[in-house]
Design a protein around this motif. Structure first.
Motif, PDB file in Angstrom:
ATOM      1  N   GLY A 295     -11.209  -8.187  -0.802  1.00 19.93           N
ATOM      2  CA  GLY A 295     -10.227  -7.598  -1.705  1.00 19.93           C
ATOM      3  C   GLY A 295     -10.873  -6.739  -2.765  1.00 19.93           C
ATOM      4  O   GLY A 295     -10.379  -5.651  -3.093  1.00 19.93           O
ATOM      5  N   GLY A 296     -11.985  -7.203  -3.300  1.00 19.89           N
ATOM      6  CA  GLY A 296     -12.686  -6.429  -4.316  1.00 19.89           C
ATOM      7  C   GLY A 296     -13.217  -5.116  -3.772  1.00 19.89           C
ATOM      8  O   GLY A 296     -13.170  -4.079  -4.456  1.00 19.89           O
ATOM      9  N   TYR A 297     -13.716  -5.146  -2.541  1.00 23.86           N
ATOM     10  CA  TYR A 297     -14.227  -3.902  -1.946  1.00 23.86           C
ATOM     11  C   TYR A 297     -13.100  -2.889  -1.761  1.00 23.86           C
ATOM     12  O   TYR A 297     -13.285  -1.695  -2.023  1.00 23.86           O
ATOM     13  CB  TYR A 297     -14.913  -4.166  -0.605  1.00 23.86           C
TER      14      TYR A 297
ATOM     15  N   ILE B  70      -3.482 -12.632   1.168  1.00 27.02           N
ATOM     16  CA  ILE B  70      -3.168 -12.872   2.579  1.00 27.02           C
ATOM     17  C   ILE B  70      -4.282 -13.673   3.250  1.00 27.02           C
ATOM     18  O   ILE B  70      -4.019 -14.605   4.023  1.00 27.02           O
ATOM     19  CB  ILE B  70      -2.934 -11.539   3.306  1.00 27.02           C
ATOM     20  N   ILE B  71      -5.535 -13.320   2.975  1.00 29.62           N
ATOM     21  CA  ILE B  71      -6.645 -14.066   3.566  1.00 29.62           C
ATOM     22  C   ILE B  71      -6.580 -15.527   3.145  1.00 29.62           C
ATOM     23  O   ILE B  71      -6.810 -16.433   3.954  1.00 29.62           O
ATOM     24  CB  ILE B  71      -7.989 -13.440   3.159  1.00 29.62           C
ATOM     25  N   LEU B  72      -6.254 -15.774   1.879  1.00 29.28           N
ATOM     26  CA  LEU B  72      -6.212 -17.145   1.397  1.00 29.28           C
ATOM     27  C   LEU B  72      -5.058 -17.940   1.997  1.00 29.28           C
ATOM     28  O   LEU B  72      -5.213 -19.116   2.307  1.00 29.28           O
ATOM     29  CB  LEU B  72      -6.113 -17.149  -0.136  1.00 29.28           C
TER      30      LEU B  72
ATOM     31  N   GLY C 232      -5.681  -4.269  -2.538  1.00 27.22           N
ATOM     32  CA  GLY C 232      -6.823  -5.165  -2.515  1.00 27.22           C
ATOM     33  C   GLY C 232      -6.446  -6.587  -2.890  1.00 27.22           C
ATOM     34  O   GLY C 232      -6.884  -7.551  -2.250  1.00 27.22           O
ATOM     35  N   LEU C 233      -5.610  -6.729  -3.914  1.00 26.80           N
ATOM     36  CA  LEU C 233      -5.159  -8.068  -4.309  1.00 26.80           C
ATOM     37  C   LEU C 233      -4.259  -8.681  -3.241  1.00 26.80           C
ATOM     38  O   LEU C 233      -4.261  -9.902  -3.030  1.00 26.80           O
ATOM     39  CB  LEU C 233      -4.421  -7.981  -5.649  1.00 26.80           C
ATOM     40  N   THR C 234      -3.498  -7.829  -2.558  1.00 30.96           N
ATOM     41  CA  THR C 234      -2.644  -8.328  -1.475  1.00 30.96           C
ATOM     42  C   THR C 234      -3.486  -8.882  -0.341  1.00 30.96           C
ATOM     43  O   THR C 234      -3.200  -9.960   0.204  1.00 30.96           O
ATOM     44  CB  THR C 234      -1.732  -7.207  -0.957  1.00 30.96           C
TER      45      THR C 234
ATOM     46  N   GLY D 231       0.806  -1.217   0.000  1.00 33.59           N
ATOM     47  CA  GLY D 231       0.000   0.000   0.000  1.00 33.59           C
ATOM     48  C   GLY D 231       0.836   1.262   0.000  1.00 33.59           C
ATOM     49  O   GLY D 231       0.619   2.172  -0.818  1.00 33.59           O
ATOM     50  N   ALA D 232       1.814   1.337   0.910  1.00 36.48           N
ATOM     51  CA  ALA D 232       2.689   2.506   0.950  1.00 36.48           C
ATOM     52  C   ALA D 232       3.734   2.432  -0.158  1.00 36.48           C
ATOM     53  O   ALA D 232       4.182   3.465  -0.671  1.00 36.48           O
ATOM     54  CB  ALA D 232       3.373   2.585   2.317  1.00 36.48           C
TER      55      ALA D 232
END
Length: 287
Positions: A206-208, A99-101, A93-95, A69-70
């Motif tokens: 991620g999409g949100y 990470i969740i997966l 968002g893709l990150t 992000g940064a």
């Protein structure tokens, strides 16, 4: 004595034999590493031996999120603007999706102090664990910005989130509030028993984040995360606008918890606990 009586009498003078237990072998694997090798699905969330694994997971996840992000602003400055705004808001968002997966089953992949607080307010996550999660998230964010500063120098303001040109702090705070209402509602909504979509929730979250960034990043930076904004503020030493990214997301999370209560009643269901605490599969119904 007839044959039946003789067969009924116990045999004396001989103890029953049982196979001798195998002598435990000496393992060269350290005890702490053996603990970490326990399969995720067999871990008890209430077992304190695994707390450091959950905290490390949150630290690593938040580190990666803030690094991306940064890092978008930092790499954009280093490369003379080759990172577009679309890329800069899509990458986080893709990150989060990734990470969740890959570690959501370890710690729940909160990656955000207001998410930990929201889960606790819903009764899905124990309050005693919240301070440790938040501290770890802040440390992970700070480490990411320290790495960026060490590699590239203090360029691109290290990805500092701040109100856009002509935007007041109050306006940015309101946008952060509204964005966080949507983010936390998405997280809580996909984590309830009524609509627990498991790993598919990563796509929704991620999409949100991508959608929020596409339309609002010029206004507030679309942080929605006090840890994301804390890292650059700490390393640059500029907390002048940090209140925007603390007050807005926190208020938004509180509103989202209220909305969740209206829509689905009180929390604490097995699906919500499973998502918040990182348990999946058969552990999700174990309470």
């Amino acid at each position: 004595m007839d044959a039946d009586e003789q067969n009924a009498r116990p045999v004396t003078g001989a103890a029953p034999t049982a196979p001798a237990p195998a002598a435990p072998g000496r393992s060269s694997v350290p005890v702490w590493l053996q603990e970490l090798e326990i399969p995720v699905g067999e871990r008890s969330f209430d077992d304190p031996r695994h707390e450091r694994l959950r905290l490390f997971s949150e630290l690593l996840g938040t580190f990666l999120l803030v690094l991306v992000g940064a890092g978008g602003a930092v790499v954009g400055a280093v490369s003379d603007g080759q990172i577009s705004r679309t890329a800069a808001v899509t990458a986080p968002g893709l990150t989060v999706l990734a990470i969740i997966l890959f570690m959501g089953a370890i710690s729940g992949a909160h990656l955000n102090p207001v998410v930990s607080i929201a889960f606790a307010l819903r009764g899905d996550f124990p309050w005693r664990r919240v301070p440790g999660y938040i501290l770890t998230q802040l440390v992970g964010a700070a480490l990411a910005c320290l790495v960026l500063a060490a590699v590239f120098g203090r360029v691109g303001e290290l990805g500092t989130t701040s109100p856009g040109a002509g935007v007041t702090g109050l306006q940015a705070a309101v946008i952060e509030l509204l964005l966080t209402v949507g983010l936390v509602s998405t997280i809580l909504g996909t984590a309830s028993t009524a609509q627990n979509v498991g790993a598919m929730s990563a796509i929704g979250v991620g999409g949100y984040i991508i959608l929020a960034g596409l339309w609002s990043s010029p206004i507030s930076g679309a942080s929605m995360n006090p840890a994301r904004s804390f890292g650059p503020a700490l390393v640059t030493g500029d907390f002048s606008q940090y209140w925007v990214y603390l007050a807005g997301p926190l208020a938004g999370a509180l509103i989202a918890v209220g909305i969740a209560r209206v829509l689905r009643g009180p929390g604490g269901d097995s699906g919500g606990r499973a998502a918040a605490r990182g348990r999946t599969g058969r552990d999700a119904t174990a309470g």
